[in-house]
Structures are given as structure tokens and as C-alpha cells.
Design an enzyme around this catalytic site. Structure first.
Site, PDB file in Angstrom:
ATOM      1  N   HIS A   1      -2.051  19.794   7.310  1.00  0.00           N
ATOM      2  CA  HIS A   1      -2.918  18.687   6.909  1.00  0.00           C
ATOM      3  C   HIS A   1      -2.155  17.359   6.977  1.00  0.00           C
ATOM      4  O   HIS A   1      -0.957  17.310   6.680  1.00  0.00           O
ATOM      5  CB  HIS A   1      -3.445  18.898   5.482  1.00  0.00           C
TER       6      HIS A   1
ATOM      7  N   CYS B   1       0.803  -1.222   0.000  1.00  0.00           N
ATOM      8  CA  CYS B   1       0.000   0.000   0.000  1.00  0.00           C
ATOM      9  C   CYS B   1       0.838   1.276   0.000  1.00  0.00           C
ATOM     10  O   CYS B   1       0.298   2.364  -0.225  1.00  0.00           O
ATOM     11  CB  CYS B   1      -0.926   0.007   1.219  1.00  0.00           C
TER      12      CYS B   1
ATOM     13  N   ASN C   1     -10.499   0.680   2.034  1.00  0.00           N
ATOM     14  CA  ASN C   1      -9.047   0.675   1.866  1.00  0.00           C
ATOM     15  C   ASN C   1      -8.752   0.500   0.374  1.00  0.00           C
ATOM     16  O   ASN C   1      -8.826  -0.610  -0.160  1.00  0.00           O
ATOM     17  CB  ASN C   1      -8.419  -0.464   2.678  1.00  0.00           C
TER      18      ASN C   1
ATOM     19  N   HIS D   1      -2.531   6.834   5.540  1.00  0.00           N
ATOM     20  CA  HIS D   1      -3.062   5.719   4.751  1.00  0.00           C
ATOM     21  C   HIS D   1      -4.261   5.082   5.444  1.00  0.00           C
ATOM     22  O   HIS D   1      -4.171   4.638   6.595  1.00  0.00           O
ATOM     23  CB  HIS D   1      -1.971   4.680   4.528  1.00  0.00           C
TER      24      HIS D   1
ATOM     25  N   HIS E   1     -14.334   5.436   5.301  1.00  0.00           N
ATOM     26  CA  HIS E   1     -15.770   5.219   5.394  1.00  0.00           C
ATOM     27  C   HIS E   1     -16.428   5.196   4.014  1.00  0.00           C
ATOM     28  O   HIS E   1     -17.253   4.336   3.712  1.00  0.00           O
ATOM     29  CB  HIS E   1     -16.403   6.318   6.255  1.00  0.00           C
TER      30      HIS E   1
ATOM     31  N   HIS F   1      12.551   1.162   5.277  1.00  0.00           N
ATOM     32  CA  HIS F   1      12.328  -0.257   4.962  1.00  0.00           C
ATOM     33  C   HIS F   1      12.852  -1.115   6.112  1.00  0.00           C
ATOM     34  O   HIS F   1      14.025  -1.065   6.449  1.00  0.00           O
ATOM     35  CB  HIS F   1      13.055  -0.620   3.667  1.00  0.00           C
TER      36      HIS F   1
END
Length: 492
Positions: free
Chosen positions: A383, A220, A420, A387, A416, A299
Site C-alpha cells: 500500500h 505538510c 488537501n 500526500h 477528492h 531536508h
């Protein structure tokens, strides 16, 4: 009763400290400049002229000094990284025919897993606590009972979401396809031959010398990896446009088994895609929405637990699925900690960095039990786009970064409304902020993404101009209903 007067005084002390430290150079330079002006006024014009006349310059010194200044200026401007601008972006909006209300999802689950009612009950509990709404969408192949994850259906979904997003982007920006110099497509779990980037080139008849890349298996967080790759390419290819496509194809990844760790993706992942246009052309500076400031990648794949916490494998019955480890949130927290340790010095004001440093020194020298100071990232960003991997991810980051409900509103509402959507979720969140009319010139945006491997990646953007409330986009027909209250548990 709490001591409100004491807390208010402490608040103003902190504000005063932040203002003092962040403007320390101004406070130091002002007295110096005032002293110089007073001294010049005291000397008078005659004495100033005498001092100037006493200085002796010859032609060689002037030429050498001029050459040195020009040389230093040339080296500086040639070594300075090119500014990377986000001209515009577009998010795919699924049709209502793909909508999957809770009742539909659970009915399909009961019919597909009729032999294992415990799996159905488990999925219901996950859905009740997921934070998803009634309007999330799945691709057409997943509406069949049982689903039909064929190669043809998978390609069909890819063409639908990717081409729709690109068409919207080309319409918004007005650029021609022959002007695109770089193409990057990221999709983690669907990697056909020819690649998805080749599919885009074939559809839009892109140039034969286009630099194309297809990223797969990176989870993702691959969207920000694509942005980082585009940034590096734009540094060495002047006057170029880079088209970045972020998506996840859901059709071939439906899990048919009963392993609970593998059933989670079925409940959370939904269809979506985003197309982003980046450029290093100076003429795009005025109309571009954002300027890319930083990309920081972390990573943790060297650790075995981190490597296997999101893992594609077969269950005992031979069904392929994505297994999510129970240690996922702990590993994500460690990855986030490493990431913010790197990004903190780049973005935090001096006041926050000094507080963090003093606390660190105090713990090392005086008392190891001192509570570690968590930098206030609200001082660095207006802001936050976290994810939308699930409610637990958003809750954990809100807690760890000490964010308000408004700061995580975009993430919760994107989860919502759209579920995802993997690597494209950050752009649905950015679009939400714009649709609410909150994005102003100079605002700073922090995008945070997590992905298999295990990775935590961050991107920092600065708003180039005040963004007008869009009349189109994925939120156009529902933004007036948001934000909505999302209960802890939705009883099904």
C-alpha cells in the site's frame, strides 16, 4: 500488433529472477543440510557416539561458554531498539454545514474579488483541474463574506478539529488521559500562545509531568516528523503512550490578495485533523494495528530555491499568504530522489537492489547513456499513502515510481473527498484502505509526505493484524461510492 508472447516470457523471467535472488540463502542451505543428514545416516549411531566421546569438555569451559553466550544475548537485547506500535488513530470528519461545493466557492470568490475578475477566473481554472470533489469543507469563519480570520475563530477551529479527533481516539482505544506520557502537536501556520499542545493539556487535564511538544512552520510533512520525534522519545521512555496530533488550521490563512502564486492554497487546502496513539508497551502488541519499521527524513533547505519554493510572505499590497513556486514539482522530485535513495536499501528485496547496482555499474563503466533502472517499490510495499497535496503531486509520484491506478487510489480519493488536509492527509488515506477492507496482516505501507523547507519524509509501517472494515470513521457514510471517476477537467 505488440509481441505479447515475448512480454509474457520476459515477465516470467523477471519473476524467476526475483524468486531466486530473494531465496538464495534457502537454496544454499538446503543442499548443505541434506549433505549433513546423509553423512550422519552413513556413519551410524556407534560412530556418532565415538566422535562425541572423543570431545573433551571440562566444567570451566562449559561455564565460560555459557557466560559468553548469556553476555552476548544480554547485550543484543539491551541494544535492540524498542518496537513502536500504532495502537489506533482517528480522523476528524467535518460536519455537512462546513461543506463547500464548487458553486459556493466560486460565488464567494466573485464577491470577495469583484474588483479583479482575472483572479476569479484563475481560481476557477485551478479548481477545475484540482481533483477536489463537491464535499470538501472549510471552517465556519471562511463561509463569511469576506472571511473573518480572527484569533477567536482560529482557536475555535483548532478546538473543533483537535478535540473531535482526540475524543474519537480515546473512545476507540479505551485508554485514560492520565496514561498519556508524551504529547506532540504539529500545526504549521497557526501557532498561538499558549500553544496548541497546552490547549490539549488544559482540555483533558493531562499529567503535570507530561512531555509535550508543539511543532510549527514545518509544512505538510510535519506529521511524519512528529512520528519520528515520538519514536525517539519512546526509545528512552519505557512503557509509555505517545499521543500525536496532526492538523492545519485554515481560518487565519485565507489570502485576500490577487497574486496567483498565493491564491493556490485558497483553492486546495481544506480542514482536517488526525490523532494517533503510539506505544512501546509489549502488551499493546496484540491489539495494535501497525508496527513502525522505518522513518526516513530528507531536508533540502541548504538549496536557496528549495528553501523558498513554499514561502510565507506579504504581497505588494501587504496581504500575507503562502507563495508556491513554479519550481515546486522539480524540487519535490529531487527531494523524493534523495529520500528513496536512503530508504531503498532498507526496504527493497535483494533482487531489486542487485538490478539497481548492476545498472549503476554498467552506466559508470560501459555506457553512460544506459537508461537508469528504477527499483520496483511494488515488491517492497502493498500500500502507498502519498500526500494528497494536489493532483500534480500524485500524478508525478505515480509516474516516477511506476505505480498502478489502484496503488494511488487512496491518495486520489482522499484529495477528492477531503481536499488537501496538509499533514493529516496520510491518515485519511490509510483510513480509506482500511474502509475498503484491503489491510491484511503482514502488509507493508509506505507513507510519503512533502513539506516546506523543502522536505520529503517517509514512514514505513507493517500491519500487525488484519484490520476489520470499520463501521465508523471519516469514510463510513461514503465508502460505498468510492472509487469515483475524476475527470481531467471539471467544467464549472
Amino acid at each position: 500488433m505488440p509481441n505479447f508472447s515475448g512480454s509474457v516470457k520476459l515477465k516470467y523471467v523477471k519473476l524467476g529472477y526475483q524468486y531466486l535472488v530473494n531465496h538464495i540463502l534457502t537454496f544454499l542451505l538446503i543442499p548443505i543440510m541434506v549433505g549433513i543428514v546423509i553423512e550422519l545416516l552413513r556413519l551410524g549411531p556407534d560412530q556418532i557416539y565415538e566422535i562425541w566421546s572423543s570431545l573433551h569438555f571440562n566444567l570451566l569451559q562449559v561455564l565460560c561458554s555459557s557466560f559468553f553466550i548469556i553476555f552476548i544475548g544480554t547485550v543484543y537485547f539491551m541494544s535492540k531498539p524498542r518496537s513502536i506500535y500504532l495502537v489506533d488513530y482517528a480522523c476528524y470528519k467535518p460536519p455537512v454545514t462546513c461543506r463547500v461545493p464548487f458553486a459556493t466557492f466560486m460565488e464567494h470568490s466573485r464577491l470577495i474579488n469583484s474588483a479583479n475578475p482575472k483572479s476569479v477566473e484563475f481560481q476557477m481554472r485551478i479548481l477545475e483541474r484540482s481533483g477536489l470533489g463537491e464535499e470538501t469543507c472549510l471552517p465556519p469563519a471562511n463561509h463569511y463574506i469576506p472571511p473573518k480570520p480572527t484569533m477567536e475563530a482560529s482557536r475555535g477551529e483548532a478546538e473543533l478539529v483537535i478535540f473531535s479527533a482526540i475524543d474519537d481516539l480515546l473512545k476507540k482505544t479505551g485508554i485514560k488521559t492520565k496514561d498519556i506520557d508524551i504529547l506532540i502537536v504539529n500545526c504549521s501556520l497557526f501557532s498561538p500562545t499558549p500553544s496548541l499542545s497546552a490547549m490539549v493539556i488544559n482540555k483533558y487535564k493531562l499529567r503535570s509531568n507530561i512531555k509535550s511538544f508543539n511543532l510549527s512552520g514545518m509544512g505538510c510533512s510535519a506529521g511524519l516528523i512528529s512520528i519520528d520525534l515520538a519514536r525517539d522519545l519512546l526509545q528512552v521512555h519505557p512503557n509509555s503512550y505517545a499521543l500525536v496530533i496532526s492538523t492545519e488550521i485554515i481560518t487565519p490563512n485565507f489570502y485576500k490578495g490577487n497574486q496567483r502564486a498565493m491564491l493556490l492554497p485558497n483553492c486546495l487546502f481544506r480542514m482536517g485533523a488526525a490523532a494517533i496513539l503510539l506505544s512501546n508497551r509489549r502488551r499493546e502488541r496484540r491489539r495494535a494495528k501497525y508496527r513502525l519499521v522505518h522513518v526516513v527524513r530528507t531536508h533540502k533547505g541548504a538549496d536557496d530555491k528549495a528553501y523558498r519554493c513554499v514561502y510565507e510572505e506579504e504581497d505588494p499590497q501587504g496581504n500575507v499568504g503562502i507563495s508556491l513556486s513554479k519550481d515546486l514539482m522539480v524540487i519535490a522530485g529531487e527531494a523524493l530522489k534523495s529520500n528513496i535513495t536512503t530508504i531503498g536499501p532498507l526496504v527493497l528485496p535483494a533482487s531489486e537492489q542487485l538490478l539497481f547496482l548492476f545498472t549503476l555499474i554498467g552506466r559508470k563503466i560501459f555506457n553512460p547513456k544506459w537508461k537508469p533502472y528504477i527499483p520496483d517499490f511494488k515488491e517492497a510495499f502493498e500500500h502507498f499513502c502519498i500526500h494528497a497535496g494536489g493532483r500534480a503531486v500524485i500524478d508525478e509520484l505515480q509516474k516516477n515510481l511506476q505505480l498502478s491506478a489502484e496503488h494511488v487510489e487512496a491518495s486520489r480519493m482522499a484529495l477528492h473527498r477531503f481536499g488537501n488536509t496538509s499533514s493529516s492527509s496520510l491518515w485519511y488515506e490509510m483510513s480509506y484502505i482500511e474502509a475498503k477492507g484491503r489491510m491484511k496482516k503482514g502488509d507493508r505501507v509506505w507513507q510519503i509526505a512533502f513539506g516546506s523547507g523543502f522536505k520529503c519524509n517517509s514512514a514505513v509501517w507493517k500491519c500487525n493484524r488484519t484490520v476489520k472494515t470499520p463501521t465508523d470513521g471519516p469514510w463510513a457514510d461514503c465508502i460505498d461510492r468510492y472509487p469515483v471517476f475524476i475527470p481531467e477537467i471539471v467544467k464549472l
